[in-house]
Design an enzyme around this catalytic site. Structure first.
Site, short mmCIF file in Angstrom:
data_model
loop_
_atom_site.label_atom_id
_atom_site.label_comp_id
_atom_site.label_asym_id
_atom_site.label_seq_id
_atom_site.Cartn_x
_atom_site.Cartn_y
_atom_site.Cartn_z
N ASP A 25 -6.12 2.07 9.98
CA ASP A 25 -7.53 1.72 10.06
C ASP A 25 -7.84 1.22 11.48
O ASP A 25 -7.97 2.00 12.40
CB ASP A 25 -7.80 0.68 8.97
CG ASP A 25 -9.26 0.33 8.79
OD1 ASP A 25 -10.09 1.24 8.75
OD2 ASP A 25 -9.58 -0.87 8.67
N GLU B 155 3.07 4.19 6.05
CA GLU B 155 1.89 3.34 5.81
C GLU B 155 0.85 4.12 5.02
O GLU B 155 0.73 5.33 5.16
CB GLU B 155 1.35 2.88 7.18
CG GLU B 155 0.13 2.02 7.15
CD GLU B 155 0.27 0.69 6.43
OE1 GLU B 155 0.67 0.70 5.26
OE2 GLU B 155 -0.07 -0.35 7.03
N ASP B 156 0.11 3.41 4.18
CA ASP B 156 -0.94 4.09 3.42
C ASP B 156 -2.11 4.46 4.33
O ASP B 156 -2.54 5.61 4.36
CB ASP B 156 -1.39 3.27 2.20
CG ASP B 156 -1.88 1.85 2.55
OD1 ASP B 156 -1.67 1.39 3.70
OD2 ASP B 156 -2.47 1.20 1.67
N LYS C 235 -8.16 6.63 9.64
CA LYS C 235 -9.60 6.47 9.86
C LYS C 235 -9.83 6.23 11.35
O LYS C 235 -10.02 5.08 11.78
CB LYS C 235 -10.13 5.27 9.04
CG LYS C 235 -9.96 5.45 7.54
CD LYS C 235 -10.78 4.44 6.75
CE LYS C 235 -10.08 3.12 6.60
NZ LYS C 235 -10.82 2.17 5.75
N ASP D 101 -5.47 -0.40 -2.28
CA ASP D 101 -6.21 -1.26 -3.21
C ASP D 101 -7.53 -1.76 -2.63
O ASP D 101 -7.79 -1.70 -1.44
CB ASP D 101 -5.38 -2.51 -3.54
CG ASP D 101 -5.33 -3.48 -2.35
OD1 ASP D 101 -5.00 -3.03 -1.23
OD2 ASP D 101 -5.66 -4.66 -2.53
N PHE E 66 -14.17 2.72 2.70
CA PHE E 66 -13.07 1.93 2.16
C PHE E 66 -12.46 2.72 1.02
O PHE E 66 -13.10 2.97 0.01
CB PHE E 66 -13.53 0.55 1.69
CG PHE E 66 -12.36 -0.39 1.57
CD1 PHE E 66 -11.90 -1.08 2.68
CD2 PHE E 66 -11.70 -0.53 0.35
CE1 PHE E 66 -10.79 -1.91 2.58
CE2 PHE E 66 -10.59 -1.37 0.25
CZ PHE E 66 -10.13 -2.06 1.36
N GLY F 173 0.77 -1.24 0.00
CA GLY F 173 0.00 0.00 0.00
C GLY F 173 0.80 1.29 0.00
O GLY F 173 0.32 2.31 -0.47
#
Ligand code: IMP
Ligand code: MG
Length: 178
Positions: free
Chosen positions: A102, A98-99, A130, A158, A151, A43
């Site tokens: 979450d 990190e992308d 998030k 992805d 999402f 990611g």
């Protein structure tokens, strides 16, 4: 297959602006030092490539792959190192790239295990956070964008391996039965 692109959440222009700001901040914080950027694959690859080129302090780049998600948008809760770093961390200033932050399970696991390798310092930069989704207590030192519980895809992120190459950050629309 119908080529319907995900709707835009964050534009390419806004991403580039924010990545430049993050790079400036990191460059200022690590002035006079060398930073080891640890990209979490897959990611982070686009974000890391842009960030690394805008950081003005010397950088070394290394990658690791962990498994946390399968081909679905639900977390498996399982995190394991699939590909490890080549670089020793001892006495290095490490920034994990990190992308998406979450539930936090992935970064919690990664940072806990990297700390055991005795870096001089360890920080996290996440392009997207998030916070509403968090399951474990962890925060990123540098955050690109806080987004609602959607999402997201694009700019490296992805959905079942698709959309990583979108230049913007989009989101996957919930399917309705109607
Ligand atoms: P966490 O362990 O739940 O924090 O999940 C982090 C990892 O799951 C990230 O490295 C992402 O690659 C992936 N992930 C979490 N949310 C999303 C999303 O909205 N889109 C794409 N990937 C996501
Ligand atoms: Mg990831």
């Amino acid at each position: 297959m119908a080529a319907r692109l995900p709707p835009i959440l964050i534009t390419e222009k806004a991403i580039h602006q924010r990545v430049s700001e993050l790079a400036q901040q990191i460059s200022a914080d690590y002035d006079g030092r060398e930073v080891l950027l640890v990209g979490i694959l897959k990611g982070s690859w686009v974000f890391l490539a842009d960030l690394a080129r805008r950081v003005t302090v010397p950088v070394i780049v290394d990658f690791m792959t962990v498994s946390s998600y399968g081909a679905s948008t639900k977390t498996s809760g399982v995190v394991k190192i699939v590909l490890d770093l080549k670089c020793p961390l001892e006495n290095r200033d490490v920034v994990v790239v990190e992308d998406i932050l979450d539930t936090g399970l992935t970064l919690k696991y990664i940072t806990d295990s990297l700390k055991l390798r005795r870096p001089r310092s360890l920080r996290i930069v996440a392009l997207v956070d998030k916070p509403a989704r968090r399951k474990v207590s962890i925060r990123a030192d540098y955050v690109g964008f806080e987004v609602p519980d959607k999402f997201v895809v694009g700019y490296g992120a992805d959905c079942a391996e698709r959309f990583r190459n979108l230049p913007y950050i989009g989101y996957i629309e919930e399917k309705s039965d109607g």
